[in-house]
Design a protein around this motif. Structure first.
Motif, PDB file in Angstrom:
ATOM      1  N   THR A  40      23.562  57.764  25.206  1.00 52.84           N
ATOM      2  CA  THR A  40      23.715  58.330  26.549  1.00 52.84           C
ATOM      3  C   THR A  40      22.777  57.700  27.565  1.00 52.84           C
ATOM      4  O   THR A  40      23.034  57.782  28.770  1.00 52.84           O
ATOM      5  N   SER A  41      21.731  57.033  27.103  1.00 51.06           N
ATOM      6  CA  SER A  41      20.814  56.361  28.030  1.00 51.06           C
ATOM      7  C   SER A  41      21.511  55.251  28.814  1.00 51.06           C
ATOM      8  O   SER A  41      21.006  54.813  29.846  1.00 51.06           O
ATOM      9  N   GLU A  42      22.670  54.795  28.368  1.00 43.92           N
ATOM     10  CA  GLU A  42      23.428  53.739  29.040  1.00 43.92           C
ATOM     11  C   GLU A  42      24.289  54.274  30.193  1.00 43.92           C
ATOM     12  O   GLU A  42      24.842  53.487  30.953  1.00 43.92           O
ATOM     13  N   ILE A  43      24.423  55.579  30.322  1.00 51.67           N
ATOM     14  CA  ILE A  43      25.382  56.165  31.267  1.00 51.67           C
ATOM     15  C   ILE A  43      24.931  56.067  32.720  1.00 51.67           C
ATOM     16  O   ILE A  43      25.717  55.714  33.589  1.00 51.67           O
ATOM     17  N   GLY A  44      23.712  56.394  33.018  1.00 48.35           N
ATOM     18  CA  GLY A  44      23.258  56.459  34.401  1.00 48.35           C
ATOM     19  C   GLY A  44      23.179  57.907  34.858  1.00 48.35           C
ATOM     20  O   GLY A  44      23.142  58.826  34.042  1.00 48.35           O
ATOM     21  N   THR A  45      23.184  58.126  36.155  1.00 50.16           N
ATOM     22  CA  THR A  45      23.061  59.472  36.726  1.00 50.16           C
ATOM     23  C   THR A  45      24.420  59.966  37.195  1.00 50.16           C
ATOM     24  O   THR A  45      25.129  59.273  37.925  1.00 50.16           O
ATOM     25  N   PHE A  46      24.776  61.160  36.773  1.00 47.26           N
ATOM     26  CA  PHE A  46      26.037  61.807  37.111  1.00 47.26           C
ATOM     27  C   PHE A  46      25.908  62.483  38.481  1.00 47.26           C
ATOM     28  O   PHE A  46      24.951  63.209  38.726  1.00 47.26           O
ATOM     29  N   LYS A  47      26.871  62.233  39.348  1.00 42.92           N
ATOM     30  CA  LYS A  47      26.854  62.813  40.697  1.00 42.92           C
ATOM     31  C   LYS A  47      28.227  63.368  41.042  1.00 42.92           C
ATOM     32  O   LYS A  47      29.221  62.650  41.017  1.00 42.92           O
ATOM     33  N   ILE A  48      28.293  64.665  41.365  1.00 45.76           N
ATOM     34  CA  ILE A  48      29.539  65.283  41.826  1.00 45.76           C
ATOM     35  C   ILE A  48      29.724  64.920  43.292  1.00 45.76           C
ATOM     36  O   ILE A  48      28.849  65.181  44.118  1.00 45.76           O
ATOM     37  N   LEU A  49      30.847  64.305  43.613  1.00 40.26           N
ATOM     38  CA  LEU A  49      31.131  63.860  44.979  1.00 40.26           C
ATOM     39  C   LEU A  49      31.795  64.949  45.811  1.00 40.26           C
ATOM     40  O   LEU A  49      31.462  65.150  46.973  1.00 40.26           O
ATOM     41  N   SER A  50      32.777  65.617  45.224  1.00 40.89           N
ATOM     42  CA  SER A  50      33.494  66.676  45.929  1.00 40.89           C
ATOM     43  C   SER A  50      34.242  67.531  44.907  1.00 40.89           C
ATOM     44  O   SER A  50      34.360  67.156  43.740  1.00 40.89           O
ATOM     45  N   HIS A  51      34.730  68.656  45.386  1.00 37.90           N
ATOM     46  CA  HIS A  51      35.510  69.540  44.511  1.00 37.90           C
ATOM     47  C   HIS A  51      36.367  70.445  45.376  1.00 37.90           C
ATOM     48  O   HIS A  51      36.063  70.680  46.561  1.00 37.90           O
ATOM     49  N   ASP A  52      37.471  70.920  44.796  1.00 38.28           N
ATOM     50  CA  ASP A  52      38.317  71.877  45.507  1.00 38.28           C
ATOM     51  C   ASP A  52      38.994  72.803  44.512  1.00 38.28           C
ATOM     52  O   ASP A  52      39.062  72.530  43.321  1.00 38.28           O
ATOM     53  N   TRP A  53      39.484  73.902  45.040  1.00 39.01           N
ATOM     54  CA  TRP A  53      40.055  74.987  44.244  1.00 39.01           C
ATOM     55  C   TRP A  53      41.500  75.212  44.650  1.00 39.01           C
ATOM     56  O   TRP A  53      41.806  75.288  45.845  1.00 39.01           O
ATOM     57  N   ASN A  54      42.382  75.343  43.665  1.00 39.49           N
ATOM     58  CA  ASN A  54      43.774  75.702  43.904  1.00 39.49           C
ATOM     59  C   ASN A  54      43.973  77.119  43.365  1.00 39.49           C
ATOM     60  O   ASN A  54      44.026  77.321  42.147  1.00 39.49           O
ATOM     61  N   GLU A  55      44.040  78.068  44.266  1.00 42.75           N
ATOM     62  CA  GLU A  55      44.151  79.480  43.878  1.00 42.75           C
ATOM     63  C   GLU A  55      45.440  79.749  43.110  1.00 42.75           C
ATOM     64  O   GLU A  55      45.451  80.523  42.149  1.00 42.75           O
ATOM     65  N   GLU A  56      46.519  79.117  43.512  1.00 40.39           N
ATOM     66  CA  GLU A  56      47.820  79.361  42.884  1.00 40.39           C
ATOM     67  C   GLU A  56      47.823  78.961  41.406  1.00 40.39           C
ATOM     68  O   GLU A  56      48.308  79.703  40.562  1.00 40.39           O
ATOM     69  N   THR A  57      47.267  77.794  41.093  1.00 43.83           N
ATOM     70  CA  THR A  57      47.262  77.325  39.708  1.00 43.83           C
ATOM     71  C   THR A  57      45.954  77.643  38.981  1.00 43.83           C
ATOM     72  O   THR A  57      45.836  77.365  37.791  1.00 43.83           O
ATOM     73  N   ARG A  58      44.971  78.204  39.711  1.00 45.40           N
ATOM     74  CA  ARG A  58      43.648  78.529  39.160  1.00 45.40           C
ATOM     75  C   ARG A  58      43.010  77.272  38.577  1.00 45.40           C
ATOM     76  O   ARG A  58      42.426  77.273  37.500  1.00 45.40           O
ATOM     77  N   THR A  59      43.140  76.180  39.326  1.00 47.34           N
ATOM     78  CA  THR A  59      42.627  74.878  38.889  1.00 47.34           C
ATOM     79  C   THR A  59      41.518  74.412  39.817  1.00 47.34           C
ATOM     80  O   THR A  59      41.672  74.435  41.036  1.00 47.34           O
ATOM     81  N   TRP A  60      40.421  74.005  39.212  1.00 43.65           N
ATOM     82  CA  TRP A  60      39.301  73.438  39.956  1.00 43.65           C
ATOM     83  C   TRP A  60      39.260  71.942  39.691  1.00 43.65           C
ATOM     84  O   TRP A  60      39.196  71.510  38.539  1.00 43.65           O
ATOM     85  N   ARG A  61      39.345  71.140  40.744  1.00 41.67           N
ATOM     86  CA  ARG A  61      39.281  69.681  40.624  1.00 41.67           C
ATOM     87  C   ARG A  61      37.932  69.211  41.128  1.00 41.67           C
ATOM     88  O   ARG A  61      37.496  69.585  42.206  1.00 41.67           O
ATOM     89  N   MET A  62      37.296  68.368  40.320  1.00 41.65           N
ATOM     90  CA  MET A  62      36.027  67.791  40.757  1.00 41.65           C
ATOM     91  C   MET A  62      36.113  66.275  40.646  1.00 41.65           C
ATOM     92  O   MET A  62      36.750  65.749  39.760  1.00 41.65           O
ATOM     93  N   ARG A  63      35.480  65.632  41.625  1.00 40.38           N
ATOM     94  CA  ARG A  63      35.411  64.181  41.663  1.00 40.38           C
ATOM     95  C   ARG A  63      33.942  63.791  41.482  1.00 40.38           C
ATOM     96  O   ARG A  63      33.061  64.412  42.063  1.00 40.38           O
ATOM     97  N   PHE A  64      33.719  62.743  40.679  1.00 42.91           N
ATOM     98  CA  PHE A  64      32.350  62.368  40.380  1.00 42.91           C
ATOM     99  C   PHE A  64      32.213  60.861  40.204  1.00 42.91           C
ATOM    100  O   PHE A  64      33.202  60.143  40.067  1.00 42.91           O
ATOM    101  N   LYS A  65      30.979  60.404  40.232  1.00 44.95           N
ATOM    102  CA  LYS A  65      30.680  58.996  39.978  1.00 44.95           C
ATOM    103  C   LYS A  65      29.375  58.915  39.214  1.00 44.95           C
ATOM    104  O   LYS A  65      28.688  59.915  39.006  1.00 44.95           O
ATOM    105  N   LEU A  66      29.061  57.690  38.795  1.00 49.35           N
ATOM    106  CA  LEU A  66      27.800  57.434  38.132  1.00 49.35           C
ATOM    107  C   LEU A  66      26.967  56.514  39.002  1.00 49.35           C
ATOM    108  O   LEU A  66      27.480  55.555  39.578  1.00 49.35           O
ATOM    109  N   ILE A  67      25.688  56.821  39.079  1.00 51.81           N
ATOM    110  CA  ILE A  67      24.743  56.002  39.833  1.00 51.81           C
ATOM    111  C   ILE A  67      23.892  55.270  38.808  1.00 51.81           C
ATOM    112  O   ILE A  67      23.354  55.895  37.882  1.00 51.81           O
ATOM    113  N   GLU A  68      23.769  53.986  38.964  1.00 49.16           N
ATOM    114  CA  GLU A  68      23.008  53.160  37.987  1.00 49.16           C
ATOM    115  C   GLU A  68      21.555  53.547  37.971  1.00 49.16           C
ATOM    116  O   GLU A  68      20.964  53.955  38.873  1.00 49.16           O
TER     117      GLU A  68
END
Length: 163
Positions: free
Chosen positions: A135-163
């Motif tokens: 896991t030391s090879e991964i880098g730093t995890f950063k959540i970029l954005s997220h949103d909620w769909n009430e109808e489907t009860r689905t949470w979507r999150m977007r993320f990237k890795l920082i070196e």
């Protein structure tokens, strides 16, 4: 340190994999999924699109996570990454899969032998994708954005890795 591989007495035959994930991001997805399971008691991501620059995962949840919970997800994923956990593979027959391994995404035509990917003692799941060795090879995890769909009860999150 090389990846440890545990192989049953025969050479395993696995399904062909039709895409090449970016190992750092894909390994991080495993940690993220286990973090979501532990924090919210939800299944692993329902849908995932894993790319080198930015990725997204969808989770079925009872409610939209609060901003504090979103920050806690990010903190916990980075805490696991910082533990420098080794990533190893184990080949098992379907009947030997541990109970904690969720097989709901397994394709109908999956082979009798499955490859389990273990990230330290934090996560274990069936997967044929590419991963880092530690896991030391991964880098730093950063959540970029997220949103909620009430109808489907689905949470979507977007993320990237920082070196």
């Amino acid at each position: 340190m090389p990846i440890r591989r545990y192989i049953n007495m025969e050479t395993p035959i696995l399904n062909e994999h039709n895409k090449q994930e970016e190992p750092r991001m894909h390994s991080c997805e495993h940690i993220l999924n286990q973090t979501m399971v532990r924090m919210f008691g939800c299944p692993r991501s329902r849908n995932a699109h894993i790319e080198k620059k930015k990725s997204k995962c969808d989770y079925l949840l009872d409610a939209c996570p609060t901003e504090e919970q979103v920050q806690e997800i990010e903190r916990r994923v980075n805490e696991v990454i910082a533990q420098h956990l080794s990533v190893s593979y184990e080949f098992v027959k379907r009947g030997e899969v541990p109970l904690e391994v969720d097989l709901w995404k397994l394709p109908d035509d999956a082979s009798e032998t499955l490859r389990l990917v273990r990230i330290g003692d934090y996560d274990l799941c069936a997967c044929v994708g590419t991963h880092v060795q530690n896991t030391s090879e991964i880098g730093t995890f950063k959540i970029l954005s997220h949103d909620w769909n009430e109808e489907t009860r689905t949470w979507r999150m977007r993320f990237k890795l920082i070196e």
